[in-house]
Design an enzyme around this catalytic site. Sequence first.
Site, PDB file in Angstrom:
ATOM      1  N   HIS A  44       0.859  -1.184   0.000  1.00  0.00           N
ATOM      2  CA  HIS A  44       0.000   0.000   0.000  1.00  0.00           C
ATOM      3  C   HIS A  44       0.902   1.242   0.000  1.00  0.00           C
ATOM      4  O   HIS A  44       1.134   1.841   1.047  1.00  0.00           O
ATOM      5  CB  HIS A  44      -0.892  -0.031   1.253  1.00  0.00           C
ATOM      6  CG  HIS A  44      -2.008   0.952   1.236  1.00  0.00           C
ATOM      7  ND1 HIS A  44      -3.223   0.706   1.808  1.00  0.00           N
ATOM      8  CD2 HIS A  44      -2.103   2.207   0.731  1.00  0.00           C
ATOM      9  CE1 HIS A  44      -4.015   1.749   1.658  1.00  0.00           C
ATOM     10  NE2 HIS A  44      -3.353   2.675   1.006  1.00  0.00           N
ATOM     11  N   GLU A  71      -2.508  -1.619  -3.313  1.00  0.00           N
ATOM     12  CA  GLU A  71      -3.631  -0.831  -2.783  1.00  0.00           C
ATOM     13  C   GLU A  71      -3.266   0.643  -2.799  1.00  0.00           C
ATOM     14  O   GLU A  71      -2.099   0.990  -2.601  1.00  0.00           O
ATOM     15  CB  GLU A  71      -3.886  -1.169  -1.313  1.00  0.00           C
ATOM     16  CG  GLU A  71      -4.208  -2.579  -1.000  1.00  0.00           C
ATOM     17  CD  GLU A  71      -4.252  -2.779   0.515  1.00  0.00           C
ATOM     18  OE1 GLU A  71      -4.710  -3.850   0.911  1.00  0.00           O
ATOM     19  OE2 GLU A  71      -3.823  -1.897   1.287  1.00  0.00           O
ATOM     20  N   HIS A 192      -8.447  -5.845   7.025  1.00  0.00           N
ATOM     21  CA  HIS A 192      -8.245  -4.851   8.091  1.00  0.00           C
ATOM     22  C   HIS A 192      -8.523  -5.472   9.448  1.00  0.00           C
ATOM     23  O   HIS A 192      -9.636  -5.919   9.723  1.00  0.00           O
ATOM     24  CB  HIS A 192      -9.080  -3.581   7.927  1.00  0.00           C
ATOM     25  CG  HIS A 192      -8.232  -2.363   8.175  1.00  0.00           C
ATOM     26  ND1 HIS A 192      -7.855  -1.968   9.423  1.00  0.00           N
ATOM     27  CD2 HIS A 192      -7.607  -1.520   7.314  1.00  0.00           C
ATOM     28  CE1 HIS A 192      -7.065  -0.912   9.323  1.00  0.00           C
ATOM     29  NE2 HIS A 192      -6.885  -0.629   8.066  1.00  0.00           N
TER      30      HIS A 192
HETATM   31  N1  PXP Z   1      -6.874  -3.702   3.320  1.00  0.00           N
HETATM   32  C1  PXP Z   1      -6.645  -2.377   3.177  1.00  0.00           C
HETATM   33  C2  PXP Z   1      -7.384  -1.643   2.115  1.00  0.00           C
HETATM   34  C3  PXP Z   1      -5.705  -1.720   3.988  1.00  0.00           C
HETATM   35  O1  PXP Z   1      -5.492  -0.413   3.831  1.00  0.00           O
HETATM   36  C4  PXP Z   1      -5.008  -2.464   4.950  1.00  0.00           C
HETATM   37  C5  PXP Z   1      -3.974  -1.779   5.793  1.00  0.00           C
HETATM   38  O2  PXP Z   1      -2.981  -1.229   4.991  1.00  0.00           O
HETATM   39  C6  PXP Z   1      -5.273  -3.840   5.061  1.00  0.00           C
HETATM   40  C7  PXP Z   1      -6.227  -4.417   4.237  1.00  0.00           C
HETATM   41  C8  PXP Z   1      -4.587  -4.706   6.058  1.00  0.00           C
HETATM   42  O3  PXP Z   1      -4.959  -4.341   7.347  1.00  0.00           O
HETATM   43  P1  PXP Z   1      -4.153  -4.877   8.595  1.00  0.00           P
HETATM   44  O4  PXP Z   1      -2.773  -4.291   8.480  1.00  0.00           O
HETATM   45  O5  PXP Z   1      -4.924  -4.385   9.770  1.00  0.00           O
HETATM   46  O6  PXP Z   1      -4.119  -6.382   8.490  1.00  0.00           O
END
Ligand code: PXP
Length: 239
Positions: A44, A71, A192
């Site tokens: 990301h 992302e 997330h």
């Molecule tokens: N999906 C998206 C769109 C995110 O922005 C993130 C965090 O960068 C994640 C998934 C992964 O989340 P986590 O780091 O809490 O596992």
Amino acid sequence: MTNLSVNINKIATLRNARGEGAVPNLLNFATNIEKYGAQGITVHPRPDERHITYQDVLDLKPILKTEFNIEGNPSEQKFIDLVLKVVPEQVTLVPDVEGQLTSNHGWDTIKNKEFLTKTIALFKEKGIRVSVFVDAKPEMVIGAKECGSDRVELYTESYAANYNIDKEKAITPFILTAEKALEIGLEINAGHDLDLNNLRYFNQKIKGLKEVSIGHALVADALHFGMENTVQLYLRELL
Ligand code: PXP
């Protein structure tokens, strides 16, 4: 079967803590995570490059053997240019603003229909699968479909936050939203705050879940268990 895509942002965060340092080596970690069985790598890149840099994304592309998922917010032309240059298997569109600690909401796919439709078409012309990050609301999934998206990524923060309080209540909006997605022909990702405590139940309850992307908890668990064991532990939750 649900694929595990490991978000390696936090490995880059640790590396960047020493300025120009190269420890831990992000590319070695990505290759090893694939070897340990993960089916994808997620990054990301954010405009401030506080974890994954744009150069990291370019360097990762030729060495990855599994699904590469990038992302980010396509309001940044630099993000669009990067994705079109790298041509990953998947791009996940996230409406985060500059300086935001982490993603904290999904797209309003109705209000942003024109912008999303235009942007999604750019990526799809290059053969890149597009996933749109949305809250667990059926109307946002319908909006994503109308914009031309292939998938939605369900924002699971509220599920994770309420899992230990009342997991049935926490999962209900996700089940309803996922049912709507399947009904209208959209594939489903999620991410997330998923972790070893809440992942199995989510995967069992969400029919047709294609992929979870997990970063923070997985990298934190790897500090205890090592990355190889940790990837295995997460994969076991998805069986
Ligand atoms: N999906 C998206 C769109 C995110 O922005 C993130 C965090 O960068 C994640 C998934 C992964 O989340 P986590 O780091 O809490 O596992």
